[in-house]
Write an enzyme that holds these catalytic residues in place. Structure first.
Site, short mmCIF file in Angstrom:
data_model
loop_
_atom_site.label_atom_id
_atom_site.label_comp_id
_atom_site.label_asym_id
_atom_site.label_seq_id
_atom_site.Cartn_x
_atom_site.Cartn_y
_atom_site.Cartn_z
N HIS A 60 -32.20 -71.71 101.92
CA HIS A 60 -32.39 -71.67 100.47
C HIS A 60 -32.52 -73.08 99.90
O HIS A 60 -31.54 -73.74 99.58
CB HIS A 60 -31.20 -70.96 99.81
CG HIS A 60 -31.43 -70.56 98.40
ND1 HIS A 60 -30.99 -69.38 97.87
CD2 HIS A 60 -32.05 -71.20 97.37
CE1 HIS A 60 -31.32 -69.29 96.60
NE2 HIS A 60 -31.98 -70.40 96.27
N HIS A 62 -35.27 -75.61 97.20
CA HIS A 62 -36.39 -75.67 96.25
C HIS A 62 -37.03 -77.05 96.39
O HIS A 62 -36.39 -78.06 96.11
CB HIS A 62 -35.89 -75.48 94.81
CG HIS A 62 -35.24 -74.16 94.57
ND1 HIS A 62 -35.93 -73.07 94.08
CD2 HIS A 62 -33.96 -73.74 94.75
CE1 HIS A 62 -35.10 -72.03 93.97
NE2 HIS A 62 -33.90 -72.42 94.38
N ARG A 64 -40.22 -77.79 94.97
CA ARG A 64 -40.92 -78.07 93.71
C ARG A 64 -42.40 -78.43 93.82
O ARG A 64 -43.04 -78.69 92.80
CB ARG A 64 -40.21 -79.21 92.96
CG ARG A 64 -38.71 -79.05 92.75
CD ARG A 64 -38.34 -77.80 92.01
NE ARG A 64 -36.94 -77.81 91.56
CZ ARG A 64 -36.26 -76.74 91.22
NH1 ARG A 64 -36.84 -75.54 91.29
NH2 ARG A 64 -35.02 -76.84 90.80
N ASP A 152 -36.70 -65.57 93.91
CA ASP A 152 -35.54 -66.40 93.57
C ASP A 152 -35.79 -67.21 92.30
O ASP A 152 -36.85 -67.79 92.11
CB ASP A 152 -35.19 -67.35 94.70
CG ASP A 152 -33.91 -68.10 94.40
OD1 ASP A 152 -32.86 -67.44 94.30
OD2 ASP A 152 -33.96 -69.33 94.24
N HIS A 179 -32.30 -62.88 94.47
CA HIS A 179 -31.53 -63.54 93.42
C HIS A 179 -31.09 -62.41 92.50
O HIS A 179 -31.93 -61.78 91.86
CB HIS A 179 -32.43 -64.54 92.69
CG HIS A 179 -31.84 -65.13 91.45
ND1 HIS A 179 -31.47 -66.45 91.36
CD2 HIS A 179 -31.56 -64.59 90.24
CE1 HIS A 179 -30.99 -66.70 90.16
NE2 HIS A 179 -31.05 -65.58 89.46
N HIS A 232 -26.91 -66.82 97.21
CA HIS A 232 -25.81 -67.49 96.50
C HIS A 232 -24.80 -66.55 95.81
O HIS A 232 -24.68 -66.53 94.59
CB HIS A 232 -26.36 -68.49 95.49
CG HIS A 232 -27.54 -68.06 94.69
ND1 HIS A 232 -27.62 -66.87 93.99
CD2 HIS A 232 -28.73 -68.69 94.47
CE1 HIS A 232 -28.78 -66.78 93.39
NE2 HIS A 232 -29.48 -67.86 93.66
N ASP A 305 -28.94 -74.02 98.26
CA ASP A 305 -29.63 -73.82 96.98
C ASP A 305 -29.97 -75.19 96.36
O ASP A 305 -29.77 -75.42 95.16
CB ASP A 305 -28.80 -72.97 96.02
CG ASP A 305 -29.60 -72.50 94.80
OD1 ASP A 305 -30.84 -72.65 94.80
OD2 ASP A 305 -28.99 -71.99 93.84
N HIS A 309 -33.85 -81.64 89.85
CA HIS A 309 -34.44 -81.73 88.51
C HIS A 309 -34.52 -83.19 88.10
O HIS A 309 -33.84 -84.06 88.67
CB HIS A 309 -33.59 -80.97 87.49
CG HIS A 309 -33.61 -79.49 87.67
ND1 HIS A 309 -34.72 -78.72 87.38
CD2 HIS A 309 -32.65 -78.62 88.10
CE1 HIS A 309 -34.44 -77.45 87.63
NE2 HIS A 309 -33.20 -77.36 88.07
N GLY A 324 -29.18 -75.78 88.04
CA GLY A 324 -29.36 -76.22 89.42
C GLY A 324 -28.81 -77.59 89.73
O GLY A 324 -28.81 -78.49 88.88
#
Length: 427
Positions: A60, A62, A64, A152, A179, A232, A305, A309, A324
């Site tokens: 899991h 991200h 982007r 998710d 999710h 999660h 997870d 950002h 996040g």
């Protein structure tokens, strides 16, 4: 190329560490022994008595890219994973464009092929554009390399849509990864509903938002026979529902994130966006239930997870900041320091939850130190304590609440298919 990792220690059963050297050749583990003649090897790396493990597996993350490369890219995200000891990661599809067709998914894999320094497996969405009720063409996406199916970032809100998606995924022998969040119960919440949210005057997120959708999905999973994986997990009730489902023989697996094992809402210092995540930090009873769930097998694995950002985004208040935190570069250190050093978990259990089990439940050829297995390997320093420094991250993002925490277990070297993907010495 013949590569030797010498002077290491590996975990044997009953948590014993034994001295070991690894012979890597043609991308696989060729032999494991106490020592080998260095003259026989083209490359020699010295583990200096530190821990050698299978490369960690994170189901899991991200990354982007495409669409949000001011937050993270495949290159920086995969470097962050390598710095954390991860050699296989599974990337979520909340991208722009969403990889909801075989063509779009192939374009993401082209980027992965070009830039990733670890193995990146890409999820495909359950529905078009993530938020629609129109199912994607799962067969075509599987053929294009989809790891599994997930929306998710948002829960699938309609039971009928989820049922049809599960039915198709089961027919294709693919996992449906959820999710879980009933949006009708959100009420604009930004943190856990409890005394802390009341004190800060912020709208809360009910525990039932998560557990109610898990209960719905488990009923559908029983009906369809799909492999249903819960992302999660964060609440005591969710753990209970999953435990009951496993006892009933339903094919359900689950993950938990390090921050939910370590932090609770009472740790939040104020209205600071760096502490905003989804699911939110819950209560003390929830955290204990998650720990108990790992120990009794209700929860199968630990997943980060990793959610990068931009700094300005996360420096906002809870109401305005995105959900996040990043986790790839701190996960092993935090789990080792907070749980192994304190005697709550064993080192063998942690490697099981962070390498062996995630590979097993998704059928990946990863997470093992055995002859003939891919030479995906991490070397960790369990002795040296140092503060977490977000400015030193390989990730583009620094949005972690753990800055300044003193931890052990930093990664010294990470190998992917026998090639050095990251080393502290090279930094």
């Amino acid at each position: 190329m013949k590569t030797l990792i010498k002077n290491g220690k590996i975990i044997k059963k009953e948590n014993q560490l034994i001295e070991a050297a690894l012979w890597l050749e043609n991308g696989v583990i060729h032999a494991i022994g106490e020592s080998f003649d260095e003259a026989d090897f083209e490359q020699v790396f010295d583990a200096n008595g530190q821990l050698i493990t299978p490369g960690l597996v994170d189901v899991h993350v991200h990354f982007r890219e495409p669409g949000f490369t001011y937050k993270e890219t495949i290159k920086t995200g995969s470097k962050a994973a390598a710095r954390g000891g991860f050699t296989t990661v599974c990337a979520m599809p909340n991208l722009n464009p969403v990889p909801d067709t075989a063509e779009k998914l192939s374009e993401v894999y082209d980027l992965i092929q070009k830039d990733a320094v670890v193995k990146v497996l890409q999820y495909a969405p359950i529905t078009e554009e993530l938020r629609s009720e129109v199912l994607t063409n799962q067969k075509a996406l599987k053929e294009a390399g989809a790891f599994a199916f997930t929306n998710d970032g948002v829960g699938v809100q309609t039971a009928g849509t989820m049922y049809l998606a599960m039915k198709e995924a089961a027919a294709l022998n693919m996992a449906l990864v959820a999710h879980t969040e009933d949006e009708s119960l959100l009420f604009g919440g930004v943190m856990h509903e409890g005394e802390v949210s009341k004190k800060l005057g912020l709208p809360g997120i009910l525990s039932a938002t998560e557990a109610s959708q898990i209960a719905r999905d488990i009923t559908l999973a029983k009906e369809t026979g799909v492999h249903y994986h819960v992302c999660h997990v964060s609440t005591e009730e969710s753990v209970r529902v999953i435990r009951d489902a496993k006892k009933a023989g339903i094919h359900v697996t689950a993950e938990v994130s390090p921050h939910h094992l370590i932090l609770v809402d009472e740790d939040i210092p104020g209205d600071e966006g760096f502490w905003k995540m989804n699911p939110p930090l819950r209560g003390l009873a929830d955290r204990q239930a998650l720990i108990d769930g790992l120990l009794d097998g209700t929860i199968d694995c630990i997943a980060t997870d990793h959610a990068p950002h931009g700094l300005e985004e996360k420096q906002q208040s809870f109401l305005n900041a995105p959900f996040g935190i990043v986790g790839s570069e701190t996960a092993f250190q935090l789990i080792y320091t907070n749980f192994v050093e304190t005697g709550i978990f064993t080192l063998e259990q942690v490697i099981d939850w962070m390498a062996v089990k995630p590979a097993e439940i998704f059928g990946l050829n990863a997470g093992t130190l055995t002859i003939g297995a891919p030479a995906d390997i991490a070397v960790f320093d369990l002795a040296t304590a140092a503060p977490i420094d977000a400015e030193a991250f390989e990730s583009m993002a620094v949005n972690t609440p753990f800055t300044g925490w003193t931890v052990k277990g930093k990664t010294l070297m990470t190998f992917v298919d026998g090639a050095l993907a990251w080393s502290e010495e090279a930094q």
